[in-house]
Design a protein around this motif. Structure first.
Motif, short mmCIF file in Angstrom:
data_model
loop_
_atom_site.label_atom_id
_atom_site.label_comp_id
_atom_site.label_asym_id
_atom_site.label_seq_id
_atom_site.Cartn_x
_atom_site.Cartn_y
_atom_site.Cartn_z
N SER A 13 0.83 -1.21 0.00
CA SER A 13 0.00 0.00 0.00
C SER A 13 0.86 1.26 0.00
O SER A 13 0.57 2.23 -0.71
CB SER A 13 -0.92 -0.02 1.22
N ALA A 14 1.93 1.26 0.77
CA ALA A 14 2.84 2.41 0.81
C ALA A 14 3.54 2.59 -0.53
O ALA A 14 3.75 3.71 -0.99
CB ALA A 14 3.86 2.24 1.93
N LYS A 15 3.88 1.48 -1.17
CA LYS A 15 4.52 1.55 -2.49
C LYS A 15 3.56 2.15 -3.52
O LYS A 15 3.97 2.92 -4.38
CB LYS A 15 4.99 0.17 -2.93
N ARG A 16 2.28 1.81 -3.40
CA ARG A 16 1.29 2.41 -4.31
C ARG A 16 1.17 3.91 -4.07
O ARG A 16 0.96 4.67 -5.01
CB ARG A 16 -0.06 1.71 -4.17
N LEU A 21 2.45 9.33 -6.42
CA LEU A 21 3.20 10.59 -6.51
C LEU A 21 4.07 10.65 -7.76
O LEU A 21 4.23 11.72 -8.35
CB LEU A 21 4.05 10.80 -5.26
N VAL A 22 4.62 9.52 -8.17
CA VAL A 22 5.39 9.48 -9.41
C VAL A 22 4.47 9.87 -10.58
O VAL A 22 4.83 10.71 -11.41
CB VAL A 22 6.02 8.09 -9.64
N ASP A 23 3.28 9.30 -10.62
CA ASP A 23 2.32 9.63 -11.67
C ASP A 23 1.86 11.08 -11.55
O ASP A 23 1.74 11.79 -12.55
CB ASP A 23 1.11 8.69 -11.62
N PHE A 24 1.61 11.54 -10.34
CA PHE A 24 1.17 12.91 -10.08
C PHE A 24 2.21 13.92 -10.57
O PHE A 24 1.87 14.97 -11.10
CB PHE A 24 0.92 13.07 -8.58
N VAL A 27 2.09 15.39 -14.11
CA VAL A 27 1.16 16.49 -14.37
C VAL A 27 1.56 17.74 -13.59
O VAL A 27 1.46 18.85 -14.08
CB VAL A 27 -0.28 16.06 -13.99
N TYR A 28 2.02 17.55 -12.35
CA TYR A 28 2.43 18.64 -11.47
C TYR A 28 3.87 18.40 -11.04
O TYR A 28 4.13 17.83 -9.98
CB TYR A 28 1.53 18.71 -10.24
N PRO A 29 4.83 18.85 -11.85
CA PRO A 29 6.23 18.52 -11.56
C PRO A 29 6.83 19.27 -10.37
O PRO A 29 7.88 18.88 -9.87
CB PRO A 29 6.95 18.91 -12.86
N ASP A 30 6.18 20.31 -9.89
CA ASP A 30 6.72 21.10 -8.78
C ASP A 30 6.35 20.45 -7.45
O ASP A 30 5.44 20.88 -6.76
CB ASP A 30 6.18 22.53 -8.87
N ILE A 31 7.08 19.39 -7.12
CA ILE A 31 6.75 18.61 -5.94
C ILE A 31 8.02 18.27 -5.15
O ILE A 31 9.06 17.98 -5.73
CB ILE A 31 5.99 17.32 -6.35
N LEU A 75 12.72 4.91 -6.37
CA LEU A 75 11.62 5.17 -7.30
C LEU A 75 11.47 6.67 -7.57
O LEU A 75 11.28 7.09 -8.71
CB LEU A 75 10.30 4.62 -6.74
N LEU A 76 11.55 7.46 -6.52
CA LEU A 76 11.43 8.91 -6.67
C LEU A 76 12.60 9.48 -7.47
O LEU A 76 12.43 10.35 -8.32
CB LEU A 76 11.32 9.58 -5.30
N GLU A 77 13.79 8.97 -7.19
CA GLU A 77 14.99 9.43 -7.89
C GLU A 77 14.88 9.11 -9.39
O GLU A 77 15.19 9.96 -10.23
CB GLU A 77 16.22 8.77 -7.30
#
Length: 142
Positions: A13-16, A21-24, A27-31, A75-77
């Motif tokens: 669930s945490a991985k999802r 956020l990766v998908d988000f 669309v919104y790269p300022d994160i 994943l975020l990197e």
């Protein structure tokens, strides 16, 4: 800027939630993402426990938390998302609330089912407690 806290325990669930956020971010790269893994205080029984043993247990918990966070950080990197990794030892909800305030997060994104214990069935889930205790919006990812 979206300054997001992700309580991360390594569960599916945490991985999802991280993948959300990766998908988000497409669309919104300022994160900016703050990963937080909280390890519970060790349960010790008996009249005397040497301070060195307590220190070793806490160090082990922190090392484990860092290891768990590495998976999400990777994943975020790979997605090019700015992130920081944080670890704590203590009560999960208390540490999440403190991190939101300390880091100036304006959103919490977390999974609905973590690696909690049977106690979650009796006392209510961590996600439910976070929703009620943090002063910012919480997005729960199934």
């Amino acid at each position: 800027m979206h300054n997001v806290l992700v309580p991360f325990d390594g569960s599916a669930s945490a991985k999802r939630a991280v993948q959300y956020l990766v998908d988000f971010s497409k669309v919104y790269p300022d994160i900016q993402v703050h990963l937080l893994n909280v390890q519970r205080e060790p349960n010790l029984y008996g009249n005397y426990v040497p301070a060195s043993m307590l220190d070793d247990l806490r160090k082990g918990a922190i090392q484990h938390a860092e290891k768990v966070n590495r998976e999400a950080a990777l994943l975020l990197e790979q997605a090019g998302i700015s992130h920081q990794s944080h670890v704590a030892v203590g009560d999960v909800v208390t540490e999440v609330v403190a991190a939101v305030k300390r880091l100036g997060c304006n959103t919490v994104v977390m999974g609905t089912r973590g690696m909690g214990s049977l106690g979650n069935l009796v006392m209510g889930s961590v996600a439910t407690r976070v929703v009620h205790d943090v002063p910012v919006p919480v997005l729960l990812v199934k």
